[in-house]
Design an enzyme around this catalytic site. Structure first.
Site, PDB file in Angstrom:
ATOM      1  N   ASP A  26     -11.615 -25.190 -52.541  1.00  0.00           N
ATOM      2  CA  ASP A  26     -10.764 -25.720 -51.706  1.00  0.00           C
ATOM      3  C   ASP A  26     -11.037 -25.125 -50.254  1.00  0.00           C
ATOM      4  O   ASP A  26     -11.764 -24.181 -50.214  1.00  0.00           O
ATOM      5  CB  ASP A  26      -9.396 -25.636 -52.103  1.00  0.00           C
ATOM      6  CG  ASP A  26      -8.448 -26.464 -51.155  1.00  0.00           C
ATOM      7  OD1 ASP A  26      -9.000 -27.679 -50.577  1.00  0.00           O
ATOM      8  OD2 ASP A  26      -7.314 -26.270 -50.894  1.00  0.00           O
ATOM      9  N   ASP A  28      -8.617 -25.468 -47.054  1.00  0.00           N
ATOM     10  CA  ASP A  28      -7.716 -25.123 -46.279  1.00  0.00           C
ATOM     11  C   ASP A  28      -6.832 -23.948 -47.350  1.00  0.00           C
ATOM     12  O   ASP A  28      -6.424 -24.722 -48.542  1.00  0.00           O
ATOM     13  CB  ASP A  28      -6.880 -26.009 -45.789  1.00  0.00           C
ATOM     14  CG  ASP A  28      -7.589 -26.920 -44.784  1.00  0.00           C
ATOM     15  OD1 ASP A  28      -7.796 -26.441 -43.606  1.00  0.00           O
ATOM     16  OD2 ASP A  28      -7.931 -28.174 -44.949  1.00  0.00           O
TER      17      ASP A  28
END
Length: 240
Positions: A26, A28
């Site tokens: 991922d 963020d």
């Protein structure tokens, strides 16, 4: 001392881990330190509409696409506003800070280590492509090491997290077409964790502050930071 304790925890549960061949990150809260920026921007946005910010409401937004955040926020707070206007206000608060967002500890070391050992790596993020480019423009030396990137709004991703689509699409784009069980995902949000688990992937969770402790147990491994991650736990070359 904190690193030592985390590694001890990992070694105690090593028998639960299965060897993997591919890594999916991922963005963020995993690669870049952006969650605190998003939280502050979300707080300012809802307060501009006369609403009260709560951690519980922000938890529902963490890890989702901008379109889904707008839809849920409007429904949650019963706002009389167009989704596009809400998104623009939110971006007005978040984008100036995101331009100078920093990498999280341990990220650069891990990415370079995997690349040097020819481990395929990719990014699966709910961020739109424009947002992704803006947030990562200072880190081209790392982003260029990834095999591919899947962003929010990708036409093959029919539904966003917590559905597994983005991770399944991301896995399918590796040249080797690995089975999902051979992919290890790095996540920080609850809905991202659930998405990866639904895709039949193991998940390393570095939880952001919105993730309650009872959710941590769902992860294959929970660590405080990528600084303490040990690749050899999943059958890959150890750090030297």
């Amino acid at each position: 001392m904190k690193r030592q304790c985390s590694q001890c925890l990992a070694s105690r549960v090593e028998r639960q881990f299965k060897p993997v061949t591919h890594f999916i990150f991922d963005l963020d809260g995993v690669i870049i330190d952006s969650e605190k920026i998003y939280k502050k921007a979300f707080q300012k946005t809802v307060e501009d509409y006369g609403q009260t910010f709560t951690d519980a409401s922000y938890r529902m937004m963490s890890g989702r696409t901008g379109a889904n955040v707008a839809k849920i926020t409007i429904k949650e707070y019963n706002l009389n506003v167009l989704p596009a206007d809400l998104i623009n206000k939110y971006r007005g608060y978040s984008y100036p800070a995101l331009i100078n967002v920093e990498l999280l500890p341990g990220v650069e070391r891990l990415i370079k280590h995997l690349y040097q050992h020819h481990v395929p790596i990719a990014i699966a993020t709910s961020s739109a492509k424009e947002s992704f480019m803006m947030k990562t423009r200072r880190f081209g030396h790392l982003i260029n090491l990834f095999d591919h990137i899947v962003c929010g709004g990708d036409p093959e991703v029919k539904t966003g997290k917590p559905d597994p689509d983005i991770y399944l699409v991301c896995a399918s784009r590796f040249a080797q077409k690995p089975h999902p069980s051979k992919c290890l995902v790095f996540e920080d949000s609850e809905i991202g964790l659930r998405a990866a688990l639904s895709a039949n992937m193991q998940v390393v969770l570095t939880p952001n502050e919105t993730v309650p402790e009872e959710i941590w147990a769902l992860a294959t491994l929970k660590i405080e930071s990528l600084e303490v991650f040990a690749p050899d736990l999943f059958g890959l070359p150890a750090f030297t």
